[in-house]
Design an enzyme around this catalytic site. Structure first.
Site, PDB file in Angstrom:
ATOM      1  N   PRO A 171      37.607 -22.051 -43.448  1.00  0.00           N
ATOM      2  CA  PRO A 171      39.024 -22.358 -43.695  1.00  0.00           C
ATOM      3  C   PRO A 171      39.765 -22.728 -42.411  1.00  0.00           C
ATOM      4  CG  PRO A 171      38.566 -20.016 -44.061  1.00  0.00           C
ATOM      5  CD  PRO A 171      37.256 -20.682 -43.827  1.00  0.00           C
ATOM      6  N   GLU A 222      33.722 -12.529 -42.408  1.00  0.00           N
ATOM      7  CA  GLU A 222      34.769 -13.154 -41.591  1.00  0.00           C
ATOM      8  C   GLU A 222      34.251 -14.351 -40.791  1.00  0.00           C
ATOM      9  OE1 GLU A 222      38.111 -12.174 -41.721  1.00  0.00           O
ATOM     10  OE2 GLU A 222      37.334 -10.957 -43.377  1.00  0.00           O
ATOM     11  N   ARG A 276      27.661 -39.256 -53.544  1.00  0.00           N
ATOM     12  CA  ARG A 276      28.073 -40.390 -54.366  1.00  0.00           C
ATOM     13  C   ARG A 276      28.324 -41.641 -53.532  1.00  0.00           C
ATOM     14  NH1 ARG A 276      33.482 -41.238 -54.414  1.00  0.00           N
ATOM     15  NH2 ARG A 276      33.637 -42.201 -56.464  1.00  0.00           N
ATOM     16  N   ASP A 334      38.561 -46.009 -55.017  1.00  0.00           N
ATOM     17  CA  ASP A 334      38.825 -44.571 -55.023  1.00  0.00           C
ATOM     18  C   ASP A 334      40.199 -44.281 -54.422  1.00  0.00           C
ATOM     19  OD1 ASP A 334      36.246 -44.246 -55.885  1.00  0.00           O
ATOM     20  OD2 ASP A 334      35.497 -43.357 -54.022  1.00  0.00           O
TER      21      ASP A 334
END
Ligand code: 6GU
Length: 277
Positions: free
Chosen positions: A92, A119, A161, A176
């Site tokens: 994150p 963590e 993809r 896209d």
């Protein structure tokens, strides 16, 4: 492209066997290897984590299992003829995963993923491998997952993809939303298919008109509506040169005006009723 994933939850990566990624593997475009990190532990409890230096909550994944795992995985890959690995570290606290990064990763021959639980992983592991290969620390959004495995699935699908011969139609990802290099990255508007009437709901008439110019214009206006509603940040950052006269009319009708003041900050547009703070 070769993919290696080292994880304490190999079962979590089973979706890589199905759907688009599974097809890419079946077609020989992707060679996926999932490894159990605990194979490189030698104590009775297969320990992979320990308490953080400096104190604080949670546990940190230890250098030794990761070091041995990565040395083995890298040696095996080189042995099998792979080259130029990149380490992909889902976290994150990484840089945002974008379509642009997906394209960059899709051009590499070998990706090694290190999804962590707890963590995170002792920093020295990345410092060590960064001397030998590019390390991409990547976040898939502004929320916190319990571990990086789901992020590996997300990144892998976005990358797979883009590989030649996976989507079938080479043109498929040209429009896209977020495709890099386009004039304006707009969210795509609604789509419809048969039947023409469902529960008394009909199709927007223009789509049945056969008038390609009008249809393209309608789609563009729907994209502008949707983008102003859900992603005003994408509009704000658009250079007015990316929009034609009709785009600017539509934006104006939606309450958006060019912002010469904001331009210095890369904010080219603002809502009419947004006052300068
Ligand atoms: Cl890559 N990992 C975790 N644990 N949480 C996240 C993330 C990654 N991206 C967003 N949240």
């Amino acid at each position: 492209m070769r993919l290696d994933v080292v994880t304490i939850f190999p079962e979590y990566l089973e979706p890589l066997d199905v759907s688009l990624v599974g097809k890419a593997r079946a077609r020989g475009r992707l060679d996926v290897h999932v490894h159990d990190l605990r194979a490189w532990t030698y104590d009775r409890h297969h320990t992979v984590d320990d308490t953080p230096y400096g104190g604080g909550p949670g546990m940190v994944m230890m250098t030794e299992p990761w070091g041995e795992a990565l040395d083995t995985v890298l040696a095996d890959g080189y042995e099998a003829g792979s080259h130029e690995p990149a380490l992909i570290v889902p976290t994150p606290s990484g840089r945002p995963f974008t379509q642009e990064l997906a394209v960059e990763l899709s051009e590499r021959p070998w990706l090694v993923f290190t999804p962590a639980r707890y963590e995170g992983i002792d920093r020295r592991v990345f410092d060590e491998y960064a001397t030998r290969m590019p390390v991409y620390e990547v976040s898939i959004g502004d929320y916190v997952l319990a571990g990086g495995e789901a992020a590996v699935l997300v990144i892998t699908e976005a990358v797979a993809r883009l590989l030649p011969g996976v989507l079938g139609n080479a043109e498929s990802h040209r429009d896209d939303s977020f495709a890099p290099g386009t004039m304006a990255n707009l969210l795509e508007g609604p789509v419809y298919t048969k039947p023409p009437r469902w529960r008394a709901r009909e199709i927007p008439e223009v789509l049945l008109s056969g008038h390609h110019g009008k249809i393209a214009r309608w789609r563009r206006d729907e994209a502008l509506k949707r983008t102003t509603a859900f992603r005003p940040d994408l509009i704000e950052r658009c250079d007015p040169k990316a929009f034609d006269k009709k785009d600017r009319e539509t934006l104006s009708a939606l309450g958006w005006v060019p912002d010469p003041e904001g331009e210095r900050y890369g904010r080219f547009w603002r809502r009419v009723d947004d006052v300068e703070e």
